[in-house]
Design an enzyme around this catalytic site. Sequence first.
Site, PDB file in Angstrom:
ATOM      1  N   ARG A  50       0.750  -1.239  -0.437  1.00 13.71           N
ATOM      2  CA  ARG A  50      -0.021   0.453  -0.187  1.00 13.71           C
ATOM      3  C   ARG A  50       1.207   1.120  -0.362  1.00 13.71           C
ATOM      4  O   ARG A  50       0.801   2.071  -0.564  1.00 13.71           O
ATOM      5  CB  ARG A  50      -0.628  -0.082   1.851  1.00 13.71           C
ATOM      6  N   TYR A 103     -16.746  17.244 -15.455  1.00 12.96           N
ATOM      7  CA  TYR A 103     -16.615  15.751 -15.748  1.00 12.96           C
ATOM      8  C   TYR A 103     -17.641  15.558 -14.244  1.00 12.96           C
ATOM      9  O   TYR A 103     -17.220  15.723 -13.470  1.00 12.96           O
ATOM     10  CB  TYR A 103     -15.566  15.256 -15.069  1.00 12.96           C
ATOM     11  N   ASP A 175      -7.377  18.716 -14.520  1.00 12.78           N
ATOM     12  CA  ASP A 175      -7.839  17.405 -15.182  1.00 12.78           C
ATOM     13  C   ASP A 175      -7.432  17.397 -16.051  1.00 12.78           C
ATOM     14  O   ASP A 175      -7.847  18.241 -17.242  1.00 12.78           O
ATOM     15  CB  ASP A 175      -9.112  17.589 -14.886  1.00 12.78           C
ATOM     16  N   LYS A 200      -8.283   6.444 -19.617  1.00  8.38           N
ATOM     17  CA  LYS A 200      -8.481   6.837 -20.345  1.00  8.38           C
ATOM     18  C   LYS A 200      -7.587   7.157 -21.910  1.00  8.38           C
ATOM     19  O   LYS A 200      -6.887   5.954 -22.086  1.00  8.38           O
ATOM     20  CB  LYS A 200      -9.413   8.685 -20.688  1.00  8.38           C
TER      21      LYS A 200
HETATM   22  C1  LIG Z   1     -12.810   9.535 -16.633  1.00  6.35           C
HETATM   23  C2  LIG Z   1     -12.760  10.774 -16.082  1.00  6.35           C
HETATM   24  C3  LIG Z   1     -12.426  11.134 -14.725  1.00  6.35           C
HETATM   25  C4  LIG Z   1     -12.576  10.083 -13.557  1.00  6.35           C
HETATM   26  O1  LIG Z   1     -11.843   8.476 -13.618  1.00  6.35           O
HETATM   27  P1  LIG Z   1     -11.826   7.120 -13.239  1.00  6.35           P
HETATM   28  O2  LIG Z   1     -11.010   6.695 -13.561  1.00  6.35           O
HETATM   29  O3  LIG Z   1     -13.132   6.740 -14.266  1.00  6.35           O
HETATM   30  O4  LIG Z   1     -12.304   7.205 -12.000  1.00  6.35           O
HETATM   31  C5  LIG Z   1     -11.899  11.846 -14.316  1.00  6.35           C
HETATM   32  N1  LIG Z   1     -11.835  13.166 -14.758  1.00  6.35           N
HETATM   33  C6  LIG Z   1     -12.033  12.642 -16.113  1.00  6.35           C
HETATM   34  C7  LIG Z   1     -11.908  14.304 -17.097  1.00  6.35           C
HETATM   35  C8  LIG Z   1     -12.705  11.971 -16.690  1.00  6.35           C
HETATM   36  O5  LIG Z   1     -13.040  11.778 -18.076  1.00  6.35           O
END
Ligand SMILES: *Cc1c(COP(=O)(O)O)cnc(C)c1O
Length: 380
Positions: A50, A103, A175, A200
Site C-alpha cells: 500500500r 466531469y 484535470d 482513458k
Molecule cells: C473518466 C474521467 C474521470 C474519472 O476517472 P475514473 O478513472 O473513471 O475514476 C475524471 N475526469 C475526467 C475528465 C474523466 O474523463
Amino acid sequence: MTFDGFETLAIHAGQEADTETGAVVVPIYQTSTYAQDGVGGLRGGYEYSRTANPTRKALEECLAALEAGARGLGFASGMAAEDTLLRTVAGPGDHVIIPGDAYGGTFRLFSKVLERWGVAWEAVPQTDPDAVRAAVRPETVAIWTETPTNPLLNITDIEALAGIAHDAGALLVVDNTFASPYLQRPLTLGADVVVHSTTKYLGGHSDVVGGALVVADPELGERLAFHQNTMGAVAGPFDAWLTLRGVKTLGVRMDRHCANAERIADALRHHPGVSEVVYPGLAEHPGHKLAARQMRGFGGMVSFRLRDGEKAALRMCERTQVFTLGESLGGVESLIEHPARMTHASTAGSPLEVPADLVRLSVGIESGDDLVADLLAALD
Ligand SMILES: *Cc1c(COP(=O)(O)O)cnc(C)c1O
C-alpha cells in the site's frame, strides 16, 4: 547528454532494465509484503505494497517525467486520485472553484460527498478568467479546471487561471485527462497539480481503470503520498503494469487520434444532417486560438449536433458499425455515445445539462477512411 524527448521518457523513465535479471520490461511485482534483512532492514525501501510497490513506482516516475513534475502518484481510479487530492488540500470551511461543465464524477464528488464534510464549492464558466477571479473568496484553497471539457470541449486558459489562483494563495488543479501530457503539460504553464483518469488515453486500450496525480512541488508530493498511504486507494501492480504498457505508445496513438479526429470533424462539417461540429481544431471553435497556443494537437474527442434533434442523435448512435456504442473514451477503438442519456444523464435539469441533439465521439486509431465512411453511412 540527456535523452528527454517525450516518447523516450514514455518508454524509459522509471523503467530501467531489472538489475538482477536484465528484464527489459518492469516486472509485475504481485506482492503485498517484502522480506527485511533484520528488523527495519528494508531492501530498496519497500515494506508493504500500500505504501510502495516497484511496479506502481515505475508508473509514478514515468508519469512525473511526462508531466514535467516532481512527483507522481498512482491510484485505483481517477476518482480515487481526486478524492485523495481534495482531502489532502481542503477541509471544513474551505472553498473550491470548479468548472461549470465539470466531469460528472467530479461534480458528484463535490456535491454529494465533500459538501457533507464542509467543503464549499462553486461552479463557474471558466472560459472567462474574469468570472473565475470574481468567484475567489478568502476561503478558496483551489481552482479546479478541465481543458478541453467534456462533452462540449471548452478550452480554458491554464496560464491565466494559474495567475488568479496564485494571487489568491490557492492551488491550480488541472484535470488533464482529455489532452494527456503528450498534447498539454499544465505544470509547465503554472499549474500546481495535474489529475488523470489513466483509464482513458494514458492506459489507452480500455482494459484498465486507474488514476494519477502529478505535482510540481515535492513538499506537496510528500503530503499526498502520506494521504495516499493513509487512505489506501492505490493502483494494484497489474493495473499499474497495464497502464505503463499503454503509456509507452501514447505519442504515436495521440498523433493518430488527432489526425483521425480532424478528418472526421471536417467530414461532419460538410454534412447537411449536422448542424454544428464541436472540435477545438476548427477555426470557428471559440477556444481554437487558445488551444493552438497551449496544446500541441487538438485531441481525439469530437462532438456534434444533429439538425433533426434528439431522435436523429439516438438513431445515429445505434447505426454505426466501427464506432461502438459505449461510455468512456481514449482507447484505441472508436466509441460513440449520447451524452444527454448516457454519460451526462445526471446533469438533466441542472445548469450543466447538455443538448439532447448532441453526439460525442471518442475517435480511435482505426483506419481514418473506415471511420469517416462509417459515420457518413450512419447519417444517411
Ligand atoms: C473518466 C474521467 C474521470 C474519472 O476517472 P475514473 O478513472 O473513471 O475514476 C475524471 N475526469 C475526467 C475528465 C474523466 O474523463
